[in-house]
Design an enzyme around this catalytic site. Structure first.
Site, short mmCIF file in Angstrom:
data_model
loop_
_atom_site.label_atom_id
_atom_site.label_comp_id
_atom_site.label_asym_id
_atom_site.label_seq_id
_atom_site.Cartn_x
_atom_site.Cartn_y
_atom_site.Cartn_z
CB SER A 103 9.80 119.37 1.56
OG SER A 103 9.85 120.03 0.30
CG ASN A 116 7.48 121.96 -3.56
OD1 ASN A 116 6.60 122.02 -4.43
ND2 ASN A 116 7.91 120.80 -3.09
CG PHE A 117 6.44 125.95 -8.67
CD1 PHE A 117 6.35 125.03 -9.69
CD2 PHE A 117 5.28 126.40 -8.06
CE1 PHE A 117 5.12 124.56 -10.12
CE2 PHE A 117 4.04 125.93 -8.48
CZ PHE A 117 3.96 125.00 -9.51
CG ASP A 162 12.82 115.97 0.88
OD1 ASP A 162 12.78 117.12 0.45
OD2 ASP A 162 13.38 115.04 0.29
#
Length: 435
Positions: free
Chosen positions: A34, A115-116, A188
Site C-alpha cells: 500500500s 506504514n510502520f 492494498d
C-alpha cells in the site's frame, strides 16, 4: 525536537519539467504494497521520490520472485511494478548518523509516507507530532490497517483480513454462498490510491494557505487506514441497509443487479461475462440468442425464468445455448446487439492486450536483467498535458545512498565511515557481481 537545518533543494530534472508534481519531494519510508504504491503514484507524476530502506535486509516484495536472477538482484516482480523512478537510500535508522541524515531528508521534503505499525516511527525517534511542529510545510501520511488510535490500532493487518472485516468477502461469494477473497490485494492498492488522494488534498491546502497569506504553524498528519478504505469500497453493498435497513443478499451467480440473464458462462473456448441490468438489455440479449438460432421454446423459458428472477433456472437453460459457440463469437454478437459482454481473460492476457499503449503503460529499461524493457502501470488516466517523466529503472537497494547523503550536506568522510560501518549500504556492486 529542534528543527533541522535547511538543505538546498535539488534542481528539477529536465524530464520532470512540465509534469504535475515536478518539484515535489517525497520520502517513501514504506514496505510491501500500500505505501510503496502511494510513492509510486507520486513518482509517476513527476515527484522526486526517495525510498528509505533497511540496510540489513530487503523488503519482502524485493525478495519474492519466481525468477532466480531477479531474486539475486532483490528485484521481485511486485517491487518492479511499484518502484520505477524512485531513488533508494538504505540506512540503519537506529544509528545516530543515519538519524541525523533522515531528519535532514524529511525536513527538506514536502511529504513523508510511512506504514510502520502505529507508534513505531516515534520509537525510532521520528515522532510525527514532533516532525510537523518542527517542519510546518511537511505533510506526513501514516498508513496502517486500523488507524493510528483505537482498540484495533496495534493489531497486524493484511489485505485478506481487511476483506473479511469490511464485508468485501461476504459480498463476493461462490456458487455455494461461501465468502470468497478477491484474488489480488485490492485493498492494498485502493489504500495506496486513497493515501495519494489525501496527500494531494493536503498539498492543495498548503498551497491555498500560502497564497492566502495564512500562518502555517505546523504541518499536517494524515491517518489512512485499510479498514476505512475497504468500508468505502463496500458502500454499494451496505447502502440498502444504511438507508432502508434492508440487508442485501449476495448474488451467487448473476451480476450485481441480480438480473438472471447476467453472469459468467462457459463457452466452447473459455468463459464469457454478460451483464443485463435493464429491460432493454434483456430484450436485446434474447434477440441476440434468436439470431444464434436459439429455439422459441428456449427463449420462452428464458423469459419466464427472467421475469420470476429465477437465477438458477435461467442459467440452467442458458448453459447449453452458450456452449454451442465460442466466447469470441458470442462477444461479437452481443456487441452488435449492444449487450455488455466480454471474454474472461487471464491476468497475463489482459496485461499483454493493455501494455501496448505507452501513454498508460510506460516501458522501463532494465539494464541489470539482459537489457529488457518492461511495461509498468501508468497513473490510470490521461491528459492533454504532460503527466509522466521519463521513468528510471527500479533501484537496487541503496543504489543512490551515497548521492542522497551527499545532497543532504554530509561530509564525504562521514559518508564513507557510514558505509564502512554498515550504517549505509549500496548493494549495486555486490548484487551485480553475483549475477
Amino acid at each position: 525536537m529542534p528543527a533541522t537545518e535547511t538543505v538546498t533543494p535539488n534542481p528539477v530534472k529536465s524530464s520532470h519539467i512540465g509534469t504535475p508534481l515536478a518539484g515535489i519531494k517525497v520520502v517513501d519510508w514504506t514496505h510491501v504494497l500500500s505505501g510503496p504504491y502511494t510513492g509510486y503514484l507520486f513518482s509517476l507524476l513527476g515527484a522526486d521520490v526517495v525510498k528509505v530502506e533497511r540496510s540489513d535486509q530487503a523488503d519482502l516484495i524485493r525478495s519474492h520472485s519466481s525468477r532466480a536472477q531477479l531474486k539475486r538482484l532483490e528485484l521481485g516482480e511486485a517491487f518492479i511494478m511499484l518502484s520505477s523512478g524512485k531513488r533508494s537510500l538504505a540506512v540503519d535508522a537506529r544509528d545516530p548518523r543515519a538519524k541525523k541524515a533522515l531528519h535532514k531528508l524529511i525536513g527538506n521534503s514536502d511529504v513523508l509516507v510511512e506504514n510502520f505499525r502505529p507508534g513505531k516511527l516515534a520509537e525510532l525517534g521520528f515522532s510525527p507530532k514532533d516532525l510537523i511542529e518542527s517542519f510546518p510545510n511537511l505533510i506526513i501520511c501514516s498508513i496502517s490497517g486500523f488507524g493510528q488510535e483505537g482498540a484495533l490500532s496495534r493489531r497486524p493487518a493484511y489485505d485478506h483480513i481487511i476483506q473479511a472485516m469490511s464485508g468485501l468477502m461476504a459480498a463476493n461469494v461462490d456458487a455455494n454462498g461461501s465468502p470468497m477473497r478477491i484474488g489480488m490485494p485490492l485493498v492494498d492498492y485502493a489504500t495506496g490510491t486513497h493515501a495519494a488522494l489525501a496527500i494531494l488534498a493536503a498539498l492543495r491546502r498548503r498551497d491555498y494557505e500560502t497564497l492566502a497569506g495564512l500562518p502555517r504553524t505546523c504541518g499536517e498528519w494524515l491517518d489512512v487506514s485499510m479498514l476505512n478504505v475497504a468500508l468505502s469500497l463496500s458502500a454499494p453493498d451496505y447502502a440498502s441497509y444504511a438507508v432502508s435497513k434492508v440487508e442485501r443478499i449476495p448474488s451467487k451467480a448473476s451480476a450485481y443487479s441480480g438480473n438472471p440473464l447476467s453472469g459468467t458462462f462457459v463457452t466452447t473456448d473459455g468463459f464469457l461475462a454478460i451483464v443485463c441490468n435493464s429491460s432493454t438489455q434483456s430484450n436485446s440479449f434474447l434477440n441476440a440468442l434468436a439470431q444464434a438460432s436459439a429455439s422459441e421454446a428456449e427463449l420462452f423459458a428464458l423469459s419466464k425464468t427472467t421475469d420470476a428472477r429465477n437465477v438458477e433456472g435461467c442459467h440452467a437453460i442458458l448453459k447449453p445455448i452458450l456452449l454451442r459457440h465460442s466466447a469470441v463469437f458470442w462477444e461479437a454478437l452481443f456487441a452488435k446487439n449492444e449487450v455488455p459482454a466480454a471474454q474472461v481473460q487471464r491476468s497475463a492476457q489482459a496485461y499483454q492486450n493493455a501494455c501496448g499503449d505507452i501513454r498508460m503503460w510506460p516501458k522501463i529499461n532494465m539494464p541489470h536483467i539482459d537489457k529488457e524493457h518492461i511495461a509498468v502501470p501508468g497513473p490510470g488516466f490521461m491528459s492533454n498535458k504532460k503527466l509522466m517523466p521519463v521513468l528510471t529503472q527500479p533501484p537496487l537497494r541503496g543504489e543512490q545512498s551515497a548521492s542522497i547523503l551527499s545532497e543532504l550536506g554530509l561530509d564525504e568522510t562521514v559518508i564513507q565511515k557510514m558505509f564502512d560501518d554498515g550504517v549505509a549500504i549500496d548493494t549495486t556492486e555486490k548484487l551485480i557481481e553475483e549475477q
